[in-house]
Design an enzyme around this catalytic site. Structure first.
Site, PDB file in Angstrom:
ATOM      1  N   HIS A 420      63.339  -6.387   2.867  1.00  0.00           N
ATOM      2  CA  HIS A 420      64.479  -7.110   3.213  1.00  0.00           C
ATOM      3  C   HIS A 420      65.587  -6.362   4.008  1.00  0.00           C
ATOM      4  O   HIS A 420      66.496  -7.054   4.593  1.00  0.00           O
ATOM      5  CB  HIS A 420      65.264  -7.491   1.547  1.00  0.00           C
ATOM      6  CG  HIS A 420      65.600  -8.811   1.774  1.00  0.00           C
ATOM      7  ND1 HIS A 420      65.999  -9.594   2.677  1.00  0.00           N
ATOM      8  CD2 HIS A 420      65.637  -9.967   0.735  1.00  0.00           C
ATOM      9  CE1 HIS A 420      66.272 -10.805   2.466  1.00  0.00           C
ATOM     10  NE2 HIS A 420      65.948 -11.021   1.094  1.00  0.00           N
ATOM     11  N   ASP A 424      64.233 -11.679   6.398  1.00  0.00           N
ATOM     12  CA  ASP A 424      64.800 -12.400   5.606  1.00  0.00           C
ATOM     13  C   ASP A 424      63.716 -13.572   5.283  1.00  0.00           C
ATOM     14  O   ASP A 424      62.895 -13.672   5.984  1.00  0.00           O
ATOM     15  CB  ASP A 424      66.218 -13.027   6.210  1.00  0.00           C
ATOM     16  CG  ASP A 424      67.238 -12.010   6.613  1.00  0.00           C
ATOM     17  OD1 ASP A 424      67.518 -10.867   5.817  1.00  0.00           O
ATOM     18  OD2 ASP A 424      67.939 -12.030   7.639  1.00  0.00           O
TER      19      ASP A 424
END
Length: 450
Positions: A420, A424
């Protein structure tokens, strides 16, 4: 006679250390130049270290299971010299070793072994594994009796002291045996500085820390191999550094199943290897990566590196280990070419012939978890890549179609773990949707395997 050093080579880009899986030679063995000395494991691949000289093995500095930084000494070889002294013969190499790994110089004494104490010539020549374990558990090496050649302290000696619970420390040394102030730092000076480690230097440490697990009658204790240690270190680093997120998409692979099944018999007869479903999925992923290059990226601290080449790592398991060879430029290959490489790489893994070069340069991993019946899983990212895709089992399920019709279809789940920091949910969702679209359109009419 001259004594030459053999050091841990750098067996691949970004490789900083290697683990001795097995010594092929013993002290006293005669070897020729280029003869294999030891099997070494780095990043889940085994490779052999060749001799750089012809001569006789004088000393093995490292033991089976020891992990050494690139440039650290693993053994000494006695060679036929032209009157050179041991120090003279080693001097140029010492300078080179210092440049690549500053720790190497302090590991080996500058004086010849014959000038050391006659009763324990190797006592203060500690391997990195011994030093690391002693430092982690505050063990004073000066108070440990070595069981190795020439009184050398081995990792097993340190572990035995730790297990006994009676750990000798510098503070516990009797006053009468305290060394003069000028000699006190001997053990410390013998310890090499910690090799320059990746960002999560503390992560592998947790793997080597002994854990007090009660062993009862009937329990089986299985030693941890070098390969298993490397897998543990890489997986721990990935989970320690990369914030994992996870997403899944459901794909209707009915047309693909019909197309592949219509080809597999003739293909096997003509090409000599199987046309697997996995080859189609790898091709689809490679095509989608070309359209979504953000996925083909890596975290580099102060920047994100978006890789130009699409090199697909594939997971290949053996009974006791997991290897990740690489299909290079997968987007430029046909389905047939990918199927051939999958077969060749898998065969090399199972035959123990996979090279370190074949493990390097992967930019994205595709794991065929469906091969053992899995329908949903969360993979650990193959660090430093940004994502891994799990291809699950293709199973027949009733599906609600257009206009409320129910039909039995061949369905497959694609599960994706992502870093992350780099990716995204939006871009990953679009990427998976594109992979789904490519797979669902694969058929005899619009997909060529050649």
């Amino acid at each position: 006679m001259a004594v030459e050093k053999i050091t841990m080579p750098q067996l691949g880009e970004s490789v900083t250390e290697g683990t001795i899986s097995r010594w092929i030679v013993s002290v006293g063995d005669k070897v020729n130049k280029y003869d294999p000395l030891a099997e070494v494991m780095t990043d889940k691949v085994n490779a052999e270290i060749p001799s750089s000289f012809t001569g006789t093995i004088k000393e093995l500095v490292a033991e089976d299971g020891d992990t050494l930084a690139v440039g650290e000494i693993i053994c000494y070889i006695e060679t036929e010299g032209s009157g050179e002294t041991e120090a003279t013969a080693e001097a140029p190499k010492e300078k080179s070793a210092q440049a690549s790994a500053p720790a190497a110089k302090s590991q080996a004494p500058s004086a010849p072994a014959t000038q050391e104490d006659a009763d324990a010539p190797n006592k203060r020549r500690y391997s990195p594994a011994v030093l690391r374990l002693a430092q982690e558990n505050n063990v004073d090496l000066e108070q440990v009796k070595g069981s190795g050649a020439g009184g050398r302290i081995t990792r097993k000696d340190i572990q035995a002291v730790i297990d006994s619970g009676n750990i000798p420390t510098a503070d516990s040394k009797p006053a009468a045996t305290q060394a003069p102030a000028s000699e006190a730092p001997k053990a410390a000076s013998a310890a090499p500085a910690a090799p320059s480690a990746p960002a999560a230097a503390s992560a592998p440490k947790a793997i080597t820390q002994p854990v007090n697990v009660p062993v009862e009658a009937g329990d089986i204790e299985i030693p941890v191999t070098g390969v298993r240690k490397a897998i543990a270190a890489n997986m721990l680093r990935s989970k320690h550094e990369a914030p994992h997120a996870w997403t899944m998409i459901e794909v209707d692979a009915t047309n693909l199943v019909e197309y592949r099944n219509s080809l597999k018999g003739e293909f096997k007869k003509k090409e000599g290897y199987n046309l697997t479903f996995f080859a189609f999925f790898v091709k689809a992923v490679a095509q989608a990566l070309k359209e979504f290059p953000q996925i083909n990226s890596m975290w580099a601290g102060d920047k994100i590196v978006q890789k130009k080449d699409i090199n697909i790592s594939i997971a290949v398991a053996t009974d006791d280990a997991l290897y990740v060879p690489v299909i290079r430029n997968a987007d430029e290959k046909t389905i047939k070419g990918i199927a051939r490489e999958i077969t060749e790489l898998a065969n090399k893994v199972r035959a123990g012939k996979l090279t370190s070069a074949e493990m390097q340069g992967g930019t994205f991993t595709v794991n065929n978890t469906g091969s053992f019946g899995s329908v949903q899983s969360q993979g650990i990212i193959n660090y430093p890549q940004a994502a891994i895709l799990q291809v699950e089992s293709i199973v027949k399920r009733p599906v609600v179609m257009d206009h409320g019709m129910i039909a039995v279809r061949d369905m497959v789940n694609l599960c994706m773990s992502l870093d992350h920091r780099v990716l995204d949910g939006l871009v990953c969702g679009r990427f998976l949707a594109r992979v789904k679209e490519i797979i669902e359109k694969m058929s005899k009419e619009n997909t060529s395997i050649y």
